[in-house]
Write a protein that holds these residues in place. Structure first.
Motif: not given
Length: 535
Positions: A251, A253-255, A258, A278, A280
């Motif tokens: 997991h 949390d940053s595009q 990712f 990802l 969100s």
């Protein structure tokens, strides 16, 4: 057993948490400002040769010179030094090592002063990050790690991890690697290569050869102290070393991260790309997976052992000391020996977890509760050995002494992880003093009057401690109702357990916080001045 990797991107870097069955096992903080990581290769300059230490100090741009011992030069140091000179001067037109002439192997027992000279430039690789006041530890025995293989220049040997016990599998892997290995390179076959087919191994080999070619290109134009080849980031290297069939999800949390990890997974393990997700959600990722709570409870001086008992962990300059205490388990068994064994077995599992979680290295001494039985001591030793078998760091465990002490040495390549678990008191701000709590209601009344009358707000929301919430809202004609009868405007009162007794905050009708000039702050300031005058 399920494995999940949770990655939280912050301005300072990435926080990485490895969960096994929802329990935190490893925690890393990969800082953005760190330029000296294990595996990085630099073009260093010899600053000083120390005959007494049989070592040299190398300048690689760090504030402290790095340390290189004679034993870490590697057998092919002379050949590597010659190749480095030729590439740096532009006299080596190709990166491959096929047919490159080799010098005699370096003697295992020799003198550093006979091999390197002050001012000499040489390729060095970081094997231990800067720790405390010490600079990095270096080696000239270069290696490039892939997922299944480790490539070693100027060597012809093919070796297999000792953890692959099947003789037939060891021979199969050796034959496969011999057929795809480029000339001039040796290979170490890692444990995760067991059962892999030639296509996967060949893809990993191709990636590492590409890394060597990148090093060659960078070295041609490198200046002294330049990094010529960087190791993967902490996140990617963990995926490379640990990704297995037991992984359930990754997991992020940053595009941006990712996309980076997706590209990397497509290279090393295309079948695992779907594991990357990802995140969100509105809740912070470490809160969602209950990692923040575990960090607060696992990194303190005192750590509770599941099922009862607790550990007291002390860190000194020379070693780490862990004391095992029985706590409320002391009366749960019929005799002292049974109690000691039960507590020690539970503590042994937590000790092994703490070593990996905090990345504690060097010498660790564990003071278990005294046990008379040799069988009991052996059970505790075996439990520590069994749990630590999953640890990627090298370690050695000695038998428990008659005093109940277990001695462990664990490889230290990075600074120990440390998280401050104590917090500043929200009421006094760490000063140890607060304004008289009886004044807080007067201050709130003045603030409400100022905002509703002079600033003409249409409505307000007041956040207060639960005690104050009861004071304002309870009763036949509550304080809240009296405000309404006085101002003909409604003040909504909300309880907030995160606030101290003398703390409060007010929002306007749009839900925006109103900055208040607190009388309490003024009184505090006046009190501090009076104290200074008295002194």
């Amino acid at each position: 057993m399920s494995n999940e990797l949770i990655i939280n991107s912050t301005q300072e870097g990435e926080r990485i948490a490895l969960l096994q069955d929802k329990r935190l096992i490893e925690y890393h903080f990969d800082r953005n400002d760190t330029n000296y990581a294990v595996g990085d290769i630099f073009l260093g300059t010899v600053k000083k040769v120390m005959p007494g230490l049989n070592a040299a100090f190398i300048d690689i741009g760090y504030q402290k010179d790095a340390f290189l011992h004679y034993g870490d030069l590697g057998e092919q140091f002379q050949t590597l030094a010659k190749w480095t000179r030729l590439v740096h001067s532009g006299k080596a037109p190709v990166a491959h090592l096929k047919g490159f002439p080799r010098d005699a192997a370096l003697e295992k027992v020799g003198k550093m002063a006979d091999v390197v000279k002050k001012g000499q430039q040489m390729l060095v690789q970081i094997v231990k990050e800067p720790i405390s006041t010490k600079g990095p530890r270096l080696s000239s025995d270069l290696s490039m790690a892939g997922r299944y293989l480790v490539l070693m220049p100027f060597s012809d040997t093919i070796s297999v991890s000792k953890k692959i016990v099947s003789r037939a599998e060891r021979e199969r892997l050796k034959r496969l690697i011999a057929s795809i290995k480029p000339d001039g390179f040796g290979v170490i076959i890692r444990t995760v290569a067991e059962g892999r087919d030639v296509a996967e191994l060949d893809r990993d080999m191709t990636n590492m050869v590409a890394m060597w070619e990148q090093l060659y290109q960078n070295l041609r134009n490198a200046k002294p102290n330049d990094k010529v080849l960087g190791e993967l980031g902490r996140t990617s290297s963990m995926l490379r070393d640990m990704l297995s069939d037991s992984f359930d999800a990754i997991h992020v949390d940053s595009q941006e991260l990712f996309d980076e990890l997706r590209t990397y997974l497509q290279q090393i393990a295309p079948d695992k790309v779907d594991l990357l997700k990802l995140y969100s959600g509105k809740t912070k990722i470490f809160e969602q997976f209950e990692i923040e709570k575990q960090l607060k409870t696992l990194f303190g001086k005192t750590v509770t052992v599941p099922g009862g008992g607790y550990l007291v962990i002390e860190h000194t300059e020379a070693l780490h000391v862990i004391d095992v205490n029985s706590g409320n388990k002391s009366n749960q068994q019929s005799d002292q020996e049974a109690t000691a064994l039960m507590v020690n077995l539970a503590a042994a599992k937590e000790v092994a977890r703490q070593l990996r979680l905090r990345d504690m290295g060097g010498i660790v001494v564990v003071d278990f509760i005294d046990m008379r039985s040799g069988d009991s001591r052996k059970k505790v030793e075996d439990t520590v050995q069994q749990i630590m078998a999953r640890d990627r760091a090298k370690f050695t465990i000695l038998p428990i002494t008659k005093f109940g002490l277990l001695q462990i040495t664990r490889q230290r390549v990075r600074p120990e992880q440390n998280i401050i678990t104590t917090e500043v008191c929200p009421t006094c701000g760490g000063t140890g003093k607060i304004t008289a709590s009886i004044l807080v209601t007067d201050e709130i009344d003045l603030s409400i009057d100022e905002l509703l009358v002079n600033q003409n707000h249409a409505g307000l929301t007041l956040y207060v401690h639960p005690f104050l919430h009861a004071y304002y809202t309870k009763g036949l004609v509550s304080k809240q109702m009296k405000w309404y009868l006085k101002y003909y405007k409604w003040v909504k009162v909300v309880k907030d357990t995160s606030l101290g007794l003398t703390d409060y905050r007010i929002q306007d009708e749009r839900g925006e916080d109103i900055e208040l000039h607190s009388r309490a702050a003024e009184l505090n300031s006046l009190q501090d001045r009076d104290d200074e005058t008295d002194d």
